[in-house]
Structure formats: structure tokens, C-alpha cells
Write a protein that holds these residues in place. Structure first.
Motif, PDB file in Angstrom:
ATOM      1  N   ASN A  50       0.856  -1.179   0.000  1.00  0.00           N
ATOM      2  CA  ASN A  50       0.000   0.000   0.000  1.00  0.00           C
ATOM      3  C   ASN A  50       0.896   1.234   0.000  1.00  0.00           C
ATOM      4  OD1 ASN A  50      -2.975   1.077   0.651  1.00  0.00           O
ATOM      5  ND2 ASN A  50      -1.503   2.297   1.784  1.00  0.00           N
ATOM      6  N   PHE A  51       0.624   2.179  -0.896  1.00  0.00           N
ATOM      7  CA  PHE A  51       1.453   3.381  -0.961  1.00  0.00           C
ATOM      8  C   PHE A  51       0.688   4.506  -1.629  1.00  0.00           C
ATOM      9  CE2 PHE A  51       2.197   0.871  -4.749  1.00  0.00           C
ATOM     10  CZ  PHE A  51       2.211   1.786  -5.791  1.00  0.00           C
ATOM     11  N   ASN A  52       1.109   5.721  -1.328  1.00  0.00           N
ATOM     12  CA  ASN A  52       0.646   6.906  -2.035  1.00  0.00           C
ATOM     13  C   ASN A  52       1.783   7.394  -2.922  1.00  0.00           C
ATOM     14  OD1 ASN A  52      -1.982   7.241  -0.812  1.00  0.00           O
ATOM     15  ND2 ASN A  52      -0.918   7.850   1.043  1.00  0.00           N
ATOM     16  N   PHE A  53       1.451   7.831  -4.117  1.00  0.00           N
ATOM     17  CA  PHE A  53       2.487   8.357  -4.981  1.00  0.00           C
ATOM     18  C   PHE A  53       1.966   9.558  -5.756  1.00  0.00           C
ATOM     19  CE2 PHE A  53       0.271   6.215  -8.351  1.00  0.00           C
ATOM     20  CZ  PHE A  53       0.660   6.842  -9.535  1.00  0.00           C
ATOM     21  N   THR A  54       2.874  10.472  -6.030  1.00  0.00           N
ATOM     22  CA  THR A  54       2.597  11.617  -6.904  1.00  0.00           C
ATOM     23  C   THR A  54       3.738  11.682  -7.893  1.00  0.00           C
ATOM     24  OG1 THR A  54       1.610  12.793  -5.044  1.00  0.00           O
ATOM     25  CG2 THR A  54       2.093  14.075  -7.035  1.00  0.00           C
ATOM     26  N   GLY A  55       3.462  11.434  -9.150  1.00  0.00           N
ATOM     27  CA  GLY A  55       4.484  11.507 -10.179  1.00  0.00           C
ATOM     28  C   GLY A  55       4.468  12.861 -10.856  1.00  0.00           C
ATOM     29  N   GLU A  76       8.558  -6.579  -9.529  1.00  0.00           N
ATOM     30  CA  GLU A  76       8.725  -5.134  -9.595  1.00  0.00           C
ATOM     31  C   GLU A  76       7.390  -4.470  -9.891  1.00  0.00           C
ATOM     32  OE1 GLU A  76      11.767  -4.739 -12.584  1.00  0.00           O
ATOM     33  OE2 GLU A  76      10.321  -4.443 -14.182  1.00  0.00           O
ATOM     34  N   CYS A  77       7.274  -3.217  -9.479  1.00  0.00           N
ATOM     35  CA  CYS A  77       6.073  -2.426  -9.687  1.00  0.00           C
ATOM     36  C   CYS A  77       6.483  -1.104 -10.315  1.00  0.00           C
ATOM     37  CB  CYS A  77       5.360  -2.187  -8.357  1.00  0.00           C
ATOM     38  SG  CYS A  77       3.876  -1.161  -8.479  1.00  0.00           S
ATOM     39  N   ALA A  78       5.707  -0.657 -11.315  1.00  0.00           N
ATOM     40  CA  ALA A  78       6.106   0.533 -12.056  1.00  0.00           C
ATOM     41  C   ALA A  78       4.886   1.267 -12.587  1.00  0.00           C
ATOM     42  CB  ALA A  78       7.037   0.151 -13.208  1.00  0.00           C
ATOM     43  N   LEU A  79       5.135   2.475 -13.069  1.00  0.00           N
ATOM     44  CA  LEU A  79       4.151   3.279 -13.781  1.00  0.00           C
ATOM     45  C   LEU A  79       4.511   3.207 -15.255  1.00  0.00           C
ATOM     46  CD1 LEU A  79       1.799   5.372 -13.401  1.00  0.00           C
ATOM     47  CD2 LEU A  79       3.569   7.140 -13.367  1.00  0.00           C
ATOM     48  N   ASN A  80       3.602   2.660 -16.088  1.00  0.00           N
ATOM     49  CA  ASN A  80       3.953   2.439 -17.484  1.00  0.00           C
ATOM     50  C   ASN A  80       3.591   3.639 -18.369  1.00  0.00           C
ATOM     51  OD1 ASN A  80       1.204   2.273 -18.107  1.00  0.00           O
ATOM     52  ND2 ASN A  80       1.214   0.055 -18.405  1.00  0.00           N
ATOM     53  N   ALA A  81       3.789   3.482 -19.666  1.00  0.00           N
ATOM     54  CA  ALA A  81       3.609   4.591 -20.605  1.00  0.00           C
ATOM     55  C   ALA A  81       2.155   5.048 -20.693  1.00  0.00           C
ATOM     56  CB  ALA A  81       4.112   4.200 -21.990  1.00  0.00           C
ATOM     57  N   GLN A  82       1.209   4.169 -20.342  1.00  0.00           N
ATOM     58  CA  GLN A  82      -0.206   4.517 -20.380  1.00  0.00           C
ATOM     59  C   GLN A  82      -0.698   5.108 -19.057  1.00  0.00           C
ATOM     60  OE1 GLN A  82       0.895   1.322 -21.612  1.00  0.00           O
ATOM     61  NE2 GLN A  82       1.088   2.470 -23.512  1.00  0.00           N
ATOM     62  N   LYS A 102      -2.158  -5.218 -14.198  1.00  0.00           N
ATOM     63  CA  LYS A 102      -2.093  -3.759 -14.173  1.00  0.00           C
ATOM     64  C   LYS A 102      -3.446  -3.206 -13.768  1.00  0.00           C
ATOM     65  CE  LYS A 102      -3.128  -3.440 -19.129  1.00  0.00           C
ATOM     66  NZ  LYS A 102      -2.641  -2.990 -20.463  1.00  0.00           N
ATOM     67  N   THR A 103      -3.453  -1.939 -13.360  1.00  0.00           N
ATOM     68  CA  THR A 103      -4.706  -1.316 -12.989  1.00  0.00           C
ATOM     69  C   THR A 103      -5.616  -1.193 -14.202  1.00  0.00           C
ATOM     70  OG1 THR A 103      -3.724   0.870 -13.347  1.00  0.00           O
ATOM     71  CG2 THR A 103      -3.703   0.011 -11.098  1.00  0.00           C
ATOM     72  N   ALA A 104      -6.931  -1.265 -13.955  1.00  0.00           N
ATOM     73  CA  ALA A 104      -7.897  -1.055 -15.026  1.00  0.00           C
ATOM     74  C   ALA A 104      -7.997   0.418 -15.393  1.00  0.00           C
ATOM     75  CB  ALA A 104      -9.268  -1.583 -14.607  1.00  0.00           C
ATOM     76  N   ILE A 105      -7.451   1.275 -14.519  1.00  0.00           N
ATOM     77  CA  ILE A 105      -7.476   2.719 -14.747  1.00  0.00           C
ATOM     78  C   ILE A 105      -6.131   3.151 -15.305  1.00  0.00           C
ATOM     79  CG2 ILE A 105      -7.696   4.979 -13.646  1.00  0.00           C
ATOM     80  CD1 ILE A 105      -9.415   3.625 -11.514  1.00  0.00           C
ATOM     81  N   SER A 106      -6.150   3.938 -16.365  1.00  0.00           N
ATOM     82  CA  SER A 106      -4.927   4.516 -16.918  1.00  0.00           C
ATOM     83  C   SER A 106      -4.893   6.013 -16.585  1.00  0.00           C
ATOM     84  CB  SER A 106      -4.870   4.301 -18.431  1.00  0.00           C
ATOM     85  OG  SER A 106      -5.988   4.914 -19.053  1.00  0.00           O
ATOM     86  N   GLY A 107      -3.862   6.696 -17.057  1.00  0.00           N
ATOM     87  CA  GLY A 107      -3.771   8.136 -16.846  1.00  0.00           C
ATOM     88  C   GLY A 107      -3.386   8.539 -15.443  1.00  0.00           C
ATOM     89  N   LEU A 108      -2.760   7.632 -14.680  1.00  0.00           N
ATOM     90  CA  LEU A 108      -2.345   7.958 -13.316  1.00  0.00           C
ATOM     91  C   LEU A 108      -1.040   8.752 -13.294  1.00  0.00           C
ATOM     92  CD1 LEU A 108      -3.164   4.542 -11.576  1.00  0.00           C
ATOM     93  CD2 LEU A 108      -4.616   6.569 -11.803  1.00  0.00           C
ATOM     94  N   ASN A 109      -0.558   9.113 -14.465  1.00  0.00           N
ATOM     95  CA  ASN A 109       0.663   9.930 -14.589  1.00  0.00           C
ATOM     96  C   ASN A 109       0.288  11.386 -14.861  1.00  0.00           C
ATOM     97  OD1 ASN A 109      -0.389   9.301 -17.094  1.00  0.00           O
ATOM     98  ND2 ASN A 109       1.598   9.078 -18.094  1.00  0.00           N
ATOM     99  N   ASP A 110      -0.741  11.879 -14.152  1.00  0.00           N
ATOM    100  CA  ASP A 110      -1.233  13.240 -14.394  1.00  0.00           C
ATOM    101  C   ASP A 110      -0.781  14.239 -13.339  1.00  0.00           C
ATOM    102  OD1 ASP A 110      -2.705  12.303 -12.275  1.00  0.00           O
ATOM    103  OD2 ASP A 110      -4.668  12.533 -13.226  1.00  0.00           O
TER     104      ASP A 110
END
Length: 222
Positions: A50-55, A76-82, A102-110
């Protein structure tokens, strides 16, 4: 700063957070958590991350955390291109994927902050499951890569790294309120952690806070 890692009887968590600047030098931009007792290996276990992240806005293909040796195994766990959070596990003695989701939600790199819970149930690796919650809501129960071959844990004494993975490199952004548990959370508990915050939730559930202190080495610049 050096964050404290609490090794509980049945839950292991460290509190606080850190900004990772993704600097060029590997040892200047990651957090390393010593795992001499291999508490964070996954084979025949359940681990919950469990973690909070802000990219940074539009950041992609960056590693969040890993316990993996190249050509050996691990995860490993990562934030992908989507803008999806991916969790990938690897086969024994190779870099081939054993199981991923992977998450069903994309766009978490906002550039916004998200709470992520990952339940990796490997009590029976041949029937393993990876489940995601985003902001306390179930997201991504469909396995995208079916189990393939034999899962392999990382090398013994391989440390857990925050802000870096072998396959995705370094993360630029903030990670905080990271918890690693070895008992599955229910959907209600995942929702409660998002609603209440990790530290208040742990304070309300003191049995999750038992154990001795351990320490994470902070190699982040600044």
C-alpha cells in the motif's frame, strides 16, 4: 532523512515519505530497505503493498519499487507509458515474465496523488492472483499474463528498493505512507486506508504495528 521500518509479527510497514528526483546516479535517487531475513519474498505468501504516490505530470515508464535480481526472479512495480500501475513477477533463473497485472485505470501519470493497494496472493504460485485498488476502489482483477513456468524469488538477501526497478529504471516523484503487509486486506480495509490515511488507520488497528524497528537507507539526493 532516514525512515523507520517497523517489522511487525504479521504486518511490516514504514512511515513517512520521500521525494525521489530520478537523478543520474543510481545510489543517489533510491531508498533501499534491508531485507536480511527475506521478509519481502513472495513465493508461497501473500504480500500487500500500500502506498501513495505523486508523479511528475506525464511521467511514464518509471519504477516504483522492486525486489528483483536480473536473470534470477522476483517482482517489480512501475508506472507504465499509459499511466497504469503494473506489477510484474518473474520466472526462476530468467527475465521472462511469470505473472503480471495492471490497474484497469490509466492516466495515473497526471501529477495527482493516488493511493494504491496491491494484493499479490502467491500462496499457490501456480494459481497466483494480483489485485489492485486505486483510491480504495477495486481496479484490475483480470490477469494480463497467465502464469508461465515457475515463479522465482529474488536472490537471498536482495534488498527492497523504492524508486527503482530493473525493467523500468528510476522514479521521479513522491512516495509516502508505504506499507508492506503479509496478510491479505479486504476491500473494506483498502477503502478504510484510503479514507482515513495509513497512520490513523494503523493507530486504530495497533495489532498491525507490533514488532521491532528496522531502517531504510535513504540514497535520494536532497
Amino acid at each position: 532523512t532516514v525512515d523507520t521500518l517497523t517489522a511487525a509479527d504479521n504486518r511490516r510497514a514504514f512511515k513517512g515519505g520521500v521525494y525521489l528526483d530520478g537523478a543520474a546516479g543510481l545510489t543517489e535517487s533510491i531508498i533501499t530497505i534491508l531485507d536480511e531475513s527475506n521478509n519481502f519474498t513472495l513465493n508461497e505468501k501473500i504480500l500487500v503493498f500500500n502506498f501513495n504516490f505523486t508523479g511528475s505530470n506525464n511521467v511514464s515508464n518509471e519504477g516504483l519499487f522492486s525486489k528483483r535480481s536480473a536473470n534470477v526472479g522476483g517482482y517489480e512495480c512501475a508506472l507504465n507509458a499509459q499511466g497504469e500501475i503494473v506489477f510484474i513477477t518473474f520466472k526462476t533463473g530468467s527475465n521472462d515474465v511469470f505473472l503480471s497485472n495492471k490497474t484497469a485505470i490509466s492516466g495515473l501519470n497526471d501529477g495527482k496523488t493516488y493511493n494504491i493497494t496491491i494484493v499479490a496472493d502467491f500462496t499457490n504460485p501456480s494459481n497466483a492472483e494480483i489485485v489492485f485498488y486505486v483510491n480504495g476502489v477495486l481496479s484490475g482483477t483480470t490477469v494480463t499474463v497467465a502464469p508461465n513456468g515457475t515463479y522465482g524469488d529474488a536472490s537471498l538477501n536482495e534488498n527492497l528498493s523504492l524508486g527503482y526497478t530493473v525493467g523500468f529504471g528510476k522514479f521521479t516523484g513522491t512516495l509516502y505512507d508505504v506499507a508492506i503487509l503479509n496478510t491479505a486486506l479486504t476491500s473494506t480495509q483498502a477503502s478504510e486506508i484510503y479514507r482515513d490515511g495509513l497512520q490513523p488507520w494503523l493507530a486504530a488497528n495497533p495489532e498491525y504495528r507490533k514488532g521491532e524497528d528496522r531502517y531504510a537507507s535513504d540514497y535520494s539526493a536532497g
